[in-house]
Design an enzyme around this catalytic site. Structure first.
Site, mmCIF file in Angstrom:
data_model
loop_
_atom_site.group_PDB
_atom_site.id
_atom_site.type_symbol
_atom_site.label_atom_id
_atom_site.label_comp_id
_atom_site.label_asym_id
_atom_site.label_seq_id
_atom_site.Cartn_x
_atom_site.Cartn_y
_atom_site.Cartn_z
ATOM 1 C CG HIS A 486 -6.793 0.668 10.671
ATOM 2 N ND1 HIS A 486 -5.641 1.011 10.008
ATOM 3 C CD2 HIS A 486 -6.869 1.503 11.738
ATOM 4 C CE1 HIS A 486 -5.040 2.009 10.647
ATOM 5 N NE2 HIS A 486 -5.777 2.342 11.700
ATOM 6 C CD GLU A 487 -9.946 2.261 13.789
ATOM 7 O OE1 GLU A 487 -9.371 2.275 14.897
ATOM 8 O OE2 GLU A 487 -9.652 3.071 12.883
ATOM 9 C CG HIS A 490 -5.461 0.937 16.451
ATOM 10 N ND1 HIS A 490 -4.134 1.267 16.576
ATOM 11 C CD2 HIS A 490 -5.920 1.635 15.376
ATOM 12 C CE1 HIS A 490 -3.803 2.121 15.599
ATOM 13 N NE2 HIS A 490 -4.865 2.362 14.866
ATOM 14 C CD GLU A 516 -2.332 4.226 13.117
ATOM 15 O OE1 GLU A 516 -2.973 3.263 12.663
ATOM 16 O OE2 GLU A 516 -2.829 5.077 13.875
ATOM 17 C CG HIS A 618 -1.052 16.863 8.258
ATOM 18 N ND1 HIS A 618 -1.999 17.151 7.321
ATOM 19 C CD2 HIS A 618 -1.329 15.606 8.699
ATOM 20 C CE1 HIS A 618 -2.802 16.113 7.187
ATOM 21 N NE2 HIS A 618 -2.428 15.168 8.015
ATOM 22 C CB ILE A 619 4.163 20.249 9.577
ATOM 23 C CG1 ILE A 619 4.202 21.283 8.456
ATOM 24 C CG2 ILE A 619 4.201 18.840 8.986
ATOM 25 C CD1 ILE A 619 5.568 21.350 7.768
ATOM 26 C CB ALA A 621 -2.354 24.265 12.613
HETATM 27 ZN ZN LIG Z 1 -5.095 3.660 13.214
#
Ligand SMILES: [Zn+2]
Length: 704
Positions: A486-487, A490, A516, A618-619, A621
């Site tokens: 995954h990383e 990126h 992503e 998440h939405i 704060a």
């Molecule tokens: Zn990621």
């Protein structure tokens, strides 16, 4: 810009502002003097630029990029060291420097003269001379400035600033309430019967928690054990506790956090939604959701809604069937829960069923994934797909810790195009948990007199896996392998970029809901037979991963995937509804909105007292407001991108090669220089489709 620095600064390695970071020289004591001096210089440069700015690429964008580059060079290194080589001295210096840096960044992004110059550039005859990437960089700068209120004047501006301030306070209050409410609840268990079923890791955690509240003799074996609502405790407790009554107690406490008494978030939620709506209107949008989407890949709220509805229809029946299967399974175990499966039973039985069906432990898999072999497998894959060659370059760059590796990435002609550091092992005393990719140097072209110099990108890849012990290599869990891939995805977007403008190279200027794509795309390869079997060999015997294990990994990937997808959709749809259609102070309350949406997005309706919104940080704060859909949006993109390789034939080397080169030349090369929809279409030849994600999740596409 000024190049002369006082003598004292000559010895400060954090003021070099170019080249690879001299990690062998940097000390915490360098931080504050460097930042103080750098910000003084940058402030002067900014003032000069504001006074003399020309609405041209070279008179505006280039000097701004240089300014930003110097700050991100120094502050980037410091931030990086905070993550990988933390110390009390460094933290103190960082905390002292941070407010000054934030203040400068705010001042830069709020600069009216800079904003005006961007606008003039857009109107000027020069505009048509700029290439599309340059135009997109300018357009994004104008958009971001406008979204932060720079375009407003007079009363509107004043009101906007007031709203921003109040919203910042409300977000802080919201998350403090969640923290405090979470902390306010705990149960101390003293009888070993009360911890039946709990794994040793949770018992250790709970004993440690008990010691921290004064039970100083607590041990994992004999207790007492303190159970809390923190996720590392709550999650495993719900999965493993054999005590149904205690699961119910914890569950009920969890869903009612921050919904009453001194930590009540109910009114805060309404106020936040009201202010966001007002703010959006000041900026010229009808709703906050529209303002949020202005800087995202998703074109409209209805496009998001259509996608979510498609996925919902495809997952609802499956989720219902999964719950029925689970009920039958619980019944077969002759449990008292039998037909009456409650909310606090779902995780528990899901975990038992998973164990019964295809349990495979980390310890069984680890011997097949020694780090050096996994790296070889990853680098071979990269070579096969994208034609680039990764080779060790240890010793060519100073590192912050002796285990850190340095690598070179070369193109098909053998010319270096990028480098990266890999810091693979966990070091709890000084290194943050988790895994991430970060930019060390970005690709950019610099004009020095008559010569043009291209700076090659350098990435940081950070993981947190077990270090080698007793002469054994670092043996990875399958999840750690996925994380590394995954990383690295990126990292590839950062390193294989072909954009020479810092403002759009690599991951810069890529819309948030598209970022992503390369990372999740790479995860798919961990399930590809050729890739996985090529690297998964027992570190002692050289034996390949048993077929049975491979089949279990595949099965685990789609286990209860309908329920998992529906859960994410539920959150995403509630988020969108609250930020688009909900009228604060109107006839329907936020909780009613949630319950209405739950009718079609949950198979076990929330309990009447379920106040999940009061802790939905998440939405309220975090950065996900009118953006929670992004999780699914990006998954659709990455699954669809991978399906291009499946269509080409995963065993067909020539076809994989060709598709890989196309992926490299579009998704990985173009970075933020084009709109992500254009980039995606250049790769896929069409707009994204949900089919691949549904198929990978074991779900059937629905015809709408
Ligand atoms: Zn990621």
């Amino acid at each position: 810009m000024s190049n002369d620095t006082p003598i004292a600064a000559q010895n400060n390695p954090l003021l070099l502002c170019e080249g690879l970071p001299p990690f062998d020289q940097i000390e915490a004591e360098h931080v504050l003097p460097a930042i103080t001096q750098l910000l003084t210089e940058l402030e002067q440069d900014l003032q000069t630029l504001e006074a003399e700015v020309q609405p041209t690429w070279t008179g505006l964008v280039e000097p701004l990029e240089q300014l930003g580059d110097r700050l991100s060079w120094s502050w980037g290194i410091i931030g990086h060291l905070m993550g990988v080589k933390n110390s009390p001295e460094l933290r103190e210096a960082y905390e002292a420097g941070q407010p000054k840096v934030v203040e400068f960044i705010n001042r830069l992004s709020q600069s009216r003269p800079i904003y005006e110059a961007y606008k003039q550039l857009q109107q000027s005859p020069d505009w048509s001379q700029l290439d599309p990437a340059q135009q997109r960089i300018v357009e994004s700068a104008i958009r971001d400035a406008e979204l932060s209120g720079v375009g407003l004047t007079g009363e509107a501006k004043e009101r906007f600033n007031q709203i921003q301030l109040e919203l910042a306070n409300l977000s802080t209050q919201f998350s403090n309430h969640v923290l405090d409410a979470t902390k306010a609840f705990n149960i101390l268990l003293t009888n070993p019967k009360e911890v039946a079923g709990l794994p040793p890791s949770l018992l250790s955690l709970a004993a440690q928690a008990a010691r921290s509240v004064g039970e100083k003799d607590s041990t994992p074996e004999h207790g007492p054990w303190l159970m809390t609502l923190d996720i590392p405790c709550f999650g495993p407790f719900m999965q493993h506790s054999q005590r149904r009554d205690l699961r119910e107690k914890l569950y009920r406490a969890y869903i009612s956090r921050a919904s009453e008494g001194e930590f009540d978030n109910t009114d805060i939620i309404d106020r936040i939604l009201e202010l966001r709506k007002e703010e959006a209107k000041l900026l010229g949008f009808t709703t906050y959701a529209e303002a949020s989407l202005a800087s995202k890949m998703a074109p409209t709220v209805s496009a998001v809604e259509t996608l979510q509805e498609q996925l919902r229809q495809a997952s609802f029946d499956q989720a219902t069937a999964e719950l029925d299967t689970l009920k039958t399974f619980a019944q077969e175990q002759e449990s008292e829960e039998d037909s009456d499966l409650k909310h606090w039973d779902v995780s528990f039985w899901a975990e038992r069923q998973r164990e019964a069906k295809f349990d495979i432990t980390d310890e069984q898999l680890r011997p097949y994934f020694p780090l050096p072999q996994v790296l070889d497998g990853l680098f071979n894959l990269i070579n096969r797909l994208f034609g680039v060659m990764v080779t060790a370059a240890d010793g060519q760059a100073p590192v912050w810790q002796e285990d850190v590796r340095y690598f070179q990435v070369a193109n098909e002609q053998g010319e270096p195009i990028a480098h990266f550091y890999l810091d693979p092992y966990s070091r709890p005393a000084e290194k943050r948990g988790g895994a991430w990719m970060d930019e060390c140097l970005g690709r950019a072209k610099f004009h020095r007199g008559d010569t043009v110099k291209t700076r090659l990108p350098v990435a940081y890849l950070i993981c947190n896996q077990t270090p080698p012990v007793d002469g054994k290599p670092s043996l990875m869990t399958f999840r750690e392998v996925e994380t590394l891939f995954h990383e690295f995805g990126h990292g590839l977007q950062h390193m294989l970029t072909q954009v020479d403008y810092a403002g759009a190279a690599g991951i810069n200027n890529v819309e948030w809901d598209a970022v992503e794509l390369p990372s999740q795309f790479m995860e798919n390869w961990c399930y590809d037979r050729q890739t996985l079997m090529g690297m998964a060999k027992h570190y002692e015997t050289g034996e390949s991963l048993p077929e049975e294990y491979y089949q279990k990994l595949l099965a685990a990937r789609t286990y209860m995937s309908g329920s998992a997808m529906l859960r994410q959709l539920h959150f995403g749809m509630v988020d969108m509804e609250l930020h688009h259609n909900y009228e604060p102070g109107g006839s329907e309350q936020v909780k009613q909105v949630r319950d209405r949406i739950a009718k079609t997005t949950t198979v076990l309706p929330p309990l009447p007292e379920d106040s999940f919104l009061c802790s939905f940080g998440h939405i309220f704060a975090g950065g996900y407001s009118a953006g929670y859909y992004s999780y699914k949006w990006a998954e659709v993109l990455s699954a669809d991108a991978f399906s291009a390789f499946e269509e080409a034939g995963l065993e067909n080397d020539a076809a994989i090669r060709e598709t890989g080169r196309r992926f490299r030349d579009t998704v990985l090369a173009l970075g933020g220089s084009q709109h992500p929809m254009e980039v995606f279409k250049s790769f896929r030849g069409r707009e994204p489709s949900t089919d691949a994600l549904l198929r990978h999740s074991g779900l059937k596409p629905q015809i709408l």
